[in-house]
Design a protein around this motif. Structure first.
Motif, PDB file in Angstrom:
ATOM      1  N   ALA B  83      11.421  93.908 -89.044  1.00 57.29           N
ATOM      2  CA  ALA B  83      11.005  94.700 -90.205  1.00 57.29           C
ATOM      3  C   ALA B  83      11.932  94.449 -91.388  1.00 57.29           C
ATOM      4  O   ALA B  83      11.489  94.379 -92.536  1.00 57.29           O
ATOM      5  CB  ALA B  83      10.991  96.188 -89.850  1.00 57.29           C
ATOM      6  N   GLU B  84      13.225  94.266 -91.118  1.00 56.29           N
ATOM      7  CA  GLU B  84      14.153  93.999 -92.224  1.00 56.29           C
ATOM      8  C   GLU B  84      14.090  92.545 -92.656  1.00 56.29           C
ATOM      9  O   GLU B  84      14.131  92.237 -93.846  1.00 56.29           O
ATOM     10  CB  GLU B  84      15.583  94.358 -91.799  1.00 56.29           C
ATOM     11  CG  GLU B  84      15.755  95.853 -91.569  1.00 56.29           C
ATOM     12  CD  GLU B  84      17.217  96.222 -91.300  1.00 56.29           C
ATOM     13  OE1 GLU B  84      18.119  95.664 -91.960  1.00 56.29           O
ATOM     14  OE2 GLU B  84      17.442  97.065 -90.414  1.00 56.29           O
ATOM     15  N   GLU B  90       4.510  91.544 -97.114  1.00 50.61           N
ATOM     16  CA  GLU B  90       3.104  91.973 -97.172  1.00 50.61           C
ATOM     17  C   GLU B  90       2.608  92.185 -98.605  1.00 50.61           C
ATOM     18  O   GLU B  90       1.412  92.296 -98.832  1.00 50.61           O
ATOM     19  CB  GLU B  90       2.873  93.232 -96.319  1.00 50.61           C
ATOM     20  CG  GLU B  90       3.605  94.471 -96.771  1.00 50.61           C
ATOM     21  CD  GLU B  90       4.975  94.601 -96.108  1.00 50.61           C
ATOM     22  OE1 GLU B  90       5.633  93.555 -95.907  1.00 50.61           O
ATOM     23  OE2 GLU B  90       5.384  95.728 -95.810  1.00 50.61           O
ATOM     24  N   SER B  91       3.533  92.201 -99.577  1.00 44.88           N
ATOM     25  CA  SER B  91       3.093  92.385-100.965  1.00 44.88           C
ATOM     26  C   SER B  91       2.889  91.053-101.675  1.00 44.88           C
ATOM     27  O   SER B  91       2.444  91.013-102.814  1.00 44.88           O
ATOM     28  CB  SER B  91       4.136  93.219-101.719  1.00 44.88           C
ATOM     29  OG  SER B  91       5.347  92.487-101.801  1.00 44.88           O
ATOM     30  N   ASP B  93       1.343  87.144-102.438  1.00 47.11           N
ATOM     31  CA  ASP B  93       0.094  86.389-102.237  1.00 47.11           C
ATOM     32  C   ASP B  93       0.366  85.289-101.205  1.00 47.11           C
ATOM     33  O   ASP B  93       1.528  84.987-100.907  1.00 47.11           O
ATOM     34  CB  ASP B  93      -0.428  85.844-103.564  1.00 47.11           C
ATOM     35  CG  ASP B  93       0.449  84.739-104.141  1.00 47.11           C
ATOM     36  OD1 ASP B  93       0.897  83.851-103.381  1.00 47.11           O
ATOM     37  OD2 ASP B  93       0.700  84.755-105.356  1.00 47.11           O
ATOM     38  N   PRO B  94      -0.696  84.680-100.644  1.00 48.18           N
ATOM     39  CA  PRO B  94      -0.496  83.740 -99.525  1.00 48.18           C
ATOM     40  C   PRO B  94       0.483  82.605 -99.816  1.00 48.18           C
ATOM     41  O   PRO B  94       1.291  82.254 -98.947  1.00 48.18           O
ATOM     42  CB  PRO B  94      -1.913  83.202 -99.276  1.00 48.18           C
ATOM     43  CG  PRO B  94      -2.811  84.298 -99.708  1.00 48.18           C
ATOM     44  CD  PRO B  94      -2.127  84.943-100.888  1.00 48.18           C
ATOM     45  N   GLY B  95       0.453  82.046-101.038  1.00 43.71           N
ATOM     46  CA  GLY B  95       1.350  80.936-101.351  1.00 43.71           C
ATOM     47  C   GLY B  95       2.804  81.384-101.323  1.00 43.71           C
ATOM     48  O   GLY B  95       3.664  80.747-100.704  1.00 43.71           O
ATOM     49  N   GLN B  96       3.084  82.510-102.031  1.00 37.25           N
ATOM     50  CA  GLN B  96       4.456  83.044-102.038  1.00 37.25           C
ATOM     51  C   GLN B  96       4.856  83.513-100.648  1.00 37.25           C
ATOM     52  O   GLN B  96       5.998  83.370-100.221  1.00 37.25           O
ATOM     53  CB  GLN B  96       4.554  84.247-102.988  1.00 37.25           C
ATOM     54  CG  GLN B  96       4.335  83.926-104.449  1.00 37.25           C
ATOM     55  CD  GLN B  96       4.300  85.198-105.284  1.00 37.25           C
ATOM     56  OE1 GLN B  96       3.601  86.165-104.945  1.00 37.25           O
ATOM     57  NE2 GLN B  96       5.043  85.215-106.382  1.00 37.25           N
ATOM     58  N   ARG B  97       3.890  84.089 -99.938  1.00 33.06           N
ATOM     59  CA  ARG B  97       4.178  84.639 -98.615  1.00 33.06           C
ATOM     60  C   ARG B  97       4.591  83.522 -97.647  1.00 33.06           C
ATOM     61  O   ARG B  97       5.531  83.666 -96.878  1.00 33.06           O
ATOM     62  CB  ARG B  97       2.947  85.388 -98.079  1.00 33.06           C
ATOM     63  CG  ARG B  97       3.244  86.262 -96.899  1.00 33.06           C
ATOM     64  CD  ARG B  97       2.021  86.957 -96.357  1.00 33.06           C
ATOM     65  NE  ARG B  97       1.364  87.846 -97.306  1.00 33.06           N
ATOM     66  CZ  ARG B  97       0.635  88.905 -96.953  1.00 33.06           C
ATOM     67  NH1 ARG B  97       0.488  89.203 -95.672  1.00 33.06           N
ATOM     68  NH2 ARG B  97       0.043  89.646 -97.858  1.00 33.06           N
ATOM     69  N   ALA B  98       3.877  82.384 -97.713  1.00 34.37           N
ATOM     70  CA  ALA B  98       4.212  81.257 -96.836  1.00 34.37           C
ATOM     71  C   ALA B  98       5.645  80.808 -97.091  1.00 34.37           C
ATOM     72  O   ALA B  98       6.423  80.581 -96.163  1.00 34.37           O
ATOM     73  CB  ALA B  98       3.235  80.104 -97.055  1.00 34.37           C
ATOM     74  N   GLU B  99       6.006  80.683 -98.385  1.00 37.59           N
ATOM     75  CA  GLU B  99       7.377  80.263 -98.714  1.00 37.59           C
ATOM     76  C   GLU B  99       8.391  81.292 -98.229  1.00 37.59           C
ATOM     77  O   GLU B  99       9.441  80.941 -97.685  1.00 37.59           O
ATOM     78  CB  GLU B  99       7.529  80.081-100.231  1.00 37.59           C
ATOM     79  CG  GLU B  99       6.884  78.821-100.738  1.00 37.59           C
ATOM     80  CD  GLU B  99       7.488  78.388-102.086  1.00 37.59           C
ATOM     81  OE1 GLU B  99       8.472  79.019-102.531  1.00 37.59           O
ATOM     82  OE2 GLU B  99       6.961  77.434-102.661  1.00 37.59           O
ATOM     83  N   MET B 147       0.498  89.174 -91.552  1.00 36.71           N
ATOM     84  CA  MET B 147      -0.914  89.065 -91.913  1.00 36.71           C
ATOM     85  C   MET B 147      -1.419  90.260 -92.723  1.00 36.71           C
ATOM     86  O   MET B 147      -2.567  90.255 -93.172  1.00 36.71           O
ATOM     87  CB  MET B 147      -1.760  88.931 -90.640  1.00 36.71           C
ATOM     88  CG  MET B 147      -1.465  87.700 -89.782  1.00 36.71           C
ATOM     89  SD  MET B 147      -1.512  86.144 -90.717  1.00 36.71           S
ATOM     90  CE  MET B 147      -3.227  86.155 -91.287  1.00 36.71           C
ATOM     91  N   ALA B 148      -0.568  91.278 -92.925  1.00 32.16           N
ATOM     92  CA  ALA B 148      -1.027  92.518 -93.568  1.00 32.16           C
ATOM     93  C   ALA B 148      -1.661  92.254 -94.928  1.00 32.16           C
ATOM     94  O   ALA B 148      -1.115  91.541 -95.767  1.00 32.16           O
ATOM     95  CB  ALA B 148       0.148  93.481 -93.721  1.00 32.16           C
ATOM     96  N   GLY B 149      -2.863  92.801 -95.126  1.00 30.52           N
ATOM     97  CA  GLY B 149      -3.509  92.743 -96.438  1.00 30.52           C
ATOM     98  C   GLY B 149      -4.236  91.447 -96.730  1.00 30.52           C
ATOM     99  O   GLY B 149      -4.881  91.327 -97.775  1.00 30.52           O
ATOM    100  N   LEU B 150      -4.155  90.457 -95.848  1.00 26.60           N
ATOM    101  CA  LEU B 150      -4.881  89.204 -96.097  1.00 26.60           C
ATOM    102  C   LEU B 150      -6.349  89.385 -95.716  1.00 26.60           C
ATOM    103  O   LEU B 150      -6.685  90.220 -94.874  1.00 26.60           O
ATOM    104  CB  LEU B 150      -4.251  88.052 -95.308  1.00 26.60           C
ATOM    105  CG  LEU B 150      -2.828  87.677 -95.745  1.00 26.60           C
ATOM    106  CD1 LEU B 150      -2.316  86.503 -94.930  1.00 26.60           C
ATOM    107  CD2 LEU B 150      -2.786  87.337 -97.235  1.00 26.60           C
TER     108      LEU B 150
END
Lengths: 207, 207
Positions: B83-84, B90-91, B93-99, B147-150
């Protein structure tokens, strides 16, 4: 394990079932090889050193094993021969090659060898010495084959081969060892469709 | 391990250094939890059963542990709190999230926690019971967050989460445990550039 590419199946019948003393020598050689390969790696270990460590005549090493490659593969206890599993991939273009890599992995792991492979992966990753041997083996026998003939400098091909390894090792581990669902139960054709494009990028697309 | 997201660091000072009898109870509870979670999984184990197995009053379980989630995480001996480590993904977008997923993995593994993480991964994959616990933990605490919110159905999101896991687990294993070169020595920014696009495809691109 019939019909499977098995290293253990390559020992000719004439070499099996000999008198106890000779079988002992073979095991002594394998045990010595495991110790030396784990400590000094493939390149840092000679067949002569293995014979000395095992306390046997060097001729006996050549009697039992075709060469250092076979001795290494057997001392790692690999449940299958990468050369057979990946036969022919080096002639495929990157797109076909990516698919065939995933298919070959799935064919092998969906076979009766699955239990041996899970045990092998658990045992290898659980042990530091065995991990070092896995590194040598993967680099020498798997990645060179997977990357053969593709464009790029040797450094770039080595890096791309490492990246393919991350995806393939992760797939084996998540689908067959950790068994995350729904991936663990997905049909092989679907797994190929899902994973192959990512391997194709690592093989030959701009990074 | 200062500054690291550590589960072990979340035990308040007032709970440490108590008299031996009480510390024994805490260890008894943890040992009972490990046995029950390994055998029956997270959902099949209640705090009441853990108390009974440990031979302590259920109130004591609540005294030492915030709840089943914390007890589970501690009984798995996880060196860091997902969690930390993944806070805020989760906030994105997919591109930023992947990085950010790759960056978070690298930040964690490049930290002083690396030795504990390697030991954790070796020990977990080497043991069947521990692998079952890892499966629960990854599914419940890591993949749901990633995966939250996708978009997509729950089934599709679960499958995509599994695929992200294949790439992330494979990266950890090949870079930090097996240590294939040149990937093991590549700069973190380069690893993000190389790997993130493949995770982005799994997160949200057509499969």
């Amino acid at each position: 394990m019939s019909g499977l590419p098995s290293l253990h199946g390559t020992v000719p019948a004439s070499r099996r079932g000999r008198r106890v003393g000779t079988n002992d020598s073979r095991e002594l050689i394998l045990a010595a090889a495991r110790r030396l390969f784990a400590e000094h790696g493939f390149d840092g270990t000679s067949l002569r050193q293995v014979a000395r460590e095992a306390g046997v005549d060097p001729a006996l090493v050549h009697h039992f094993f075709k060469g250092k490659d076979e001795l290494f593969a057997l001392s790692v206890d690999l449940p299958a021969d990468p050369a057979e599993v990946l036969a022919g991939v080096e002639s495929l273009d990157p797109g076909q090659r990516a698919e065939e890599i995933v298919r070959a992995v799935l064919r092998l792991w969906e076979s009766p060898a699955q239990h041996s492979l899970v045990a092998f992966l658990r045992g290898t990753i659980g042990s530091k010495a065995k991990t070092a041997m896995l590194r040598e083996l993967v680099t020498r026998t798997v990645l060179q084959r997977i990357m053969a003939g593709l464009p790029g400098t040797p450094e770039e091909r080595a890096l791309r081969g490492n990246l393919v390894a991350t995806q393939v090792v992760g797939l084996m581990l998540v689908r067959y060892v950790v068994r995350l669902e729904p991936l663990a139960s997905a049909a092989p054709d679907e797994v190929v469709r899902l994973v192959a494009p990512n391997i194709r990028r690592y093989l030959a697309e701009p990074l």
